[in-house]
Design a protein around this motif. Structure first.
Motif, PDB file in Angstrom:
ATOM      1  N   TRP A 108       0.796  -1.228  -0.247  1.00 50.10           N
ATOM      2  CA  TRP A 108      -0.048   0.063  -0.018  1.00 50.10           C
ATOM      3  C   TRP A 108       1.002   1.264  -0.122  1.00 50.10           C
ATOM      4  CZ3 TRP A 108      -4.500  -1.284  -1.493  1.00 50.10           C
ATOM      5  CH2 TRP A 108      -5.118  -2.505  -1.141  1.00 50.10           C
ATOM      6  N   ASP A 109       2.066   1.310   0.625  1.00 49.86           N
ATOM      7  CA  ASP A 109       2.780   2.414   0.582  1.00 49.86           C
ATOM      8  C   ASP A 109       3.514   2.773  -0.740  1.00 49.86           C
ATOM      9  OD1 ASP A 109       2.204   2.925   3.347  1.00 49.86           O
ATOM     10  OD2 ASP A 109       3.896   2.148   4.025  1.00 49.86           O
ATOM     11  N   GLY A 162       0.771   4.043  -3.236  1.00 52.07           N
ATOM     12  CA  GLY A 162       0.032   4.910  -2.517  1.00 52.07           C
ATOM     13  C   GLY A 162      -0.349   6.023  -3.428  1.00 52.07           C
ATOM     14  N   GLN A 163       0.883   6.350  -4.357  1.00 53.50           N
ATOM     15  CA  GLN A 163       0.445   7.711  -4.970  1.00 53.50           C
ATOM     16  C   GLN A 163      -0.024   7.417  -6.411  1.00 53.50           C
ATOM     17  OE1 GLN A 163       1.653  11.079  -4.173  1.00 53.50           O
ATOM     18  NE2 GLN A 163       0.298  11.313  -6.111  1.00 53.50           N
ATOM     19  N   ALA A 212      -7.777   3.910  -0.428  1.00 55.10           N
ATOM     20  CA  ALA A 212      -6.566   4.501  -0.696  1.00 55.10           C
ATOM     21  C   ALA A 212      -6.534   5.605  -1.897  1.00 55.10           C
ATOM     22  CB  ALA A 212      -5.669   3.442  -1.081  1.00 55.10           C
ATOM     23  N   SER A 272      -6.260   3.370   5.145  1.00 53.49           N
ATOM     24  CA  SER A 272      -5.409   2.999   3.793  1.00 53.49           C
ATOM     25  C   SER A 272      -4.390   4.138   4.084  1.00 53.49           C
ATOM     26  CB  SER A 272      -6.207   3.476   2.600  1.00 53.49           C
ATOM     27  OG  SER A 272      -6.520   4.737   2.667  1.00 53.49           O
ATOM     28  N   PRO A 273      -3.214   4.090   3.235  1.00 54.76           N
ATOM     29  CA  PRO A 273      -2.156   4.972   3.324  1.00 54.76           C
ATOM     30  C   PRO A 273      -2.610   6.298   2.978  1.00 54.76           C
ATOM     31  CG  PRO A 273      -1.436   3.097   2.077  1.00 54.76           C
ATOM     32  CD  PRO A 273      -3.026   2.853   2.507  1.00 54.76           C
ATOM     33  N   ALA A 274      -3.719   6.355   1.915  1.00 55.39           N
ATOM     34  CA  ALA A 274      -4.119   7.711   1.444  1.00 55.39           C
ATOM     35  C   ALA A 274      -5.108   8.425   2.578  1.00 55.39           C
ATOM     36  CB  ALA A 274      -4.564   7.586   0.179  1.00 55.39           C
TER      37      ALA A 274
END
Length: 401
Positions: free
Chosen positions: A88-89, A92-93, A143, A279-281
């Motif tokens: 997920w990291d 993420g973008q 995310a 989520s990361p986002a």
């Protein structure tokens, strides 16, 4: 009635734009360096997400505002032997970029988890896997920074030799999910087991919107008449889009994801897998910007509709009900999906239901994907020219007069 059309996952027109490239676990296991193998999976996922953004841009360029994501965006992420892998990291973008595009263009997006996501199952280990699969889809949507108007569509599942008992089990096990899950779900009638009426009964009981699949209803109508479909079932289906989810109200939004063994879940309605980490986002979702210095419009939020009814692209404050449309592949394979959609049965339904709702979204499930959508719009243009009570709004929207 304004009707918008969308398609599923793949484009037949864009080159090299698959959103579902993958690697089998057999090939993954052959790679001696496990860390290098995981990085390869992440590169495949990044390519899938980049291609998905290309597909969304393709949609917007052709006025297509309804789109279903591929469920295979991140290969092997739910595999039992990859429990420790967390991509997920790294992703993420690109996931945030997808969400920002969806919000800024006010598109309606969704998932359709695979057939093994079944909450009518009597087997605890299958229930665990169903929750794992739903968790995966939910984490992607979070995310992306998308709100609850981005839905996951599922079926009730199998009958397991006792359809009434399976329906009751679905209501119990699905109803015990946290509202954070249930608020993301729509329920669809299937082509073999649960009819539109049976699916509607369950949708009403758990407080979940129902998606009517016209093709599935044609091959599994349970003896329903056209009159009862239009006069009774359809008004009830519309009302499912107005009610909040029922059942467990414990959101559990910040708990860490945790898997359980099948033995752990025996005697429990829902495994702890239902509790998913943010989520990361999610923590920095406010950073998503539409380029104007403000946060991008949440999917489904009320926004400018331009010229009102003319703006078939804009998503109103209330989600329009959704249909699934496809045509039989052949007389020998009536359940299979044809390459294109026959316009006459669809137009018949739209005419019968015109006036029941202001807006309706139709997901095309034909084999030719976006090419089938464009052909259907050509058919509607011919009907418009013939004075058949259809008006073309844009490249993927019509008005039924």
């Amino acid at each position: 009635m304004i009707v918008r059309f969308g398609f599923v996952a793949m484009s037949m027109l864009l080159q090299n734009a698959s959103p579902s490239k993958t690697m089998t676990y057999t090939n993954f296991a052959k790679l001696a360096d496990r860390e290098a193998a995981l990085r390869k999976l992440e590169r495949i996922a990044e390519e899938n997400l980049r291609n998905t953004l290309r597909l969304l841009r393709h949609c917007f360029a052709h006025d297509i505002m309804v789109y279903r994501f591929s469920s295979k965006l991140i290969p092997l992420v739910t595999h039992d032997d990859l429990k420790e892998w967390s991509p997920w990291d790294v992703l993420g973008q690109p996931l945030a970029d997808l969400g920002a595009f969806v919000r800024s263009k006010q598109m309606r997006v969704s998932f359709h988890p695979d057939h093994f996501c079944v909450f009518s199952t009597p087997r605890p280990e299958v229930l665990v896997k169903s929750c794992d699969d739903l968790t995966y889809h939910l984490r992607i949507l979070e995310a992306m920074g998308l709100d609850e108007t981005a839905k996951c569509n599922i079926h009730i599942g199998g009958a397991y030799g006792d359809k009434p008992a399976s329906a009751e089990r679905f209501v119990r096990q699905f109803g015990d999910l946290p509202v954070r899950f249930r608020s993301r779900i729509t329920l669809e009638n299937d082509d073999k087991t649960f009819t539109a009426r049976e699916t509607l009964n369950s949708a009403e009981e758990v407080g979940t919107p129902m998606v009517l699949d016209l093709h599935h209803h044609a091959v599994n109508d349970g003896g329903e008449t056209a009159s009862s479909l239009y006069s009774e079932l359809w008004p009830r289906i519309l009302r499912t889009w107005d009610i909040p989810p029922k059942g467990n109200t414990d959101v559990q939004a910040k708990e860490s994801p945790e898997r359980q063994t099948a033995a752990d879940t025996a005697g429990q309605a829902v495994p702890r897998t239902a509790a998913v980490a943010a989520s990361p986002a999610e923590a920095d979702a406010s950073a998503a910007d539409d380029g104007s210095g403000r946060r991008g419009m949440e999917a489904g939020a009320a926004g400018s509709c331009g010229s009102g009814a003319e703006a078939g692209a804009a998503l109103p404050a209330k989600l329009p009900p959704k249909l699934h449309v496809s045509s039989p592949k052949s007389e020998k394979d009536p359940r299979g999906h044809a390459d294109y959609v026959e316009v006459e049965p669809l137009l018949r339904f739209l005419r019968e239901t015109e006036g029941s709702v202001d807006r309706l979204d139709c997901m095309i499930e034909a084999k030719q994907k976006d090419a089938a959508l464009f052909k259907l719009m050509d058919d509607f243009r011919s009907l418009e020219a013939a004075g058949e009570g259809v008006r073309i709004i844009d490249g993927a929207s019509i008005e039924v007069l």
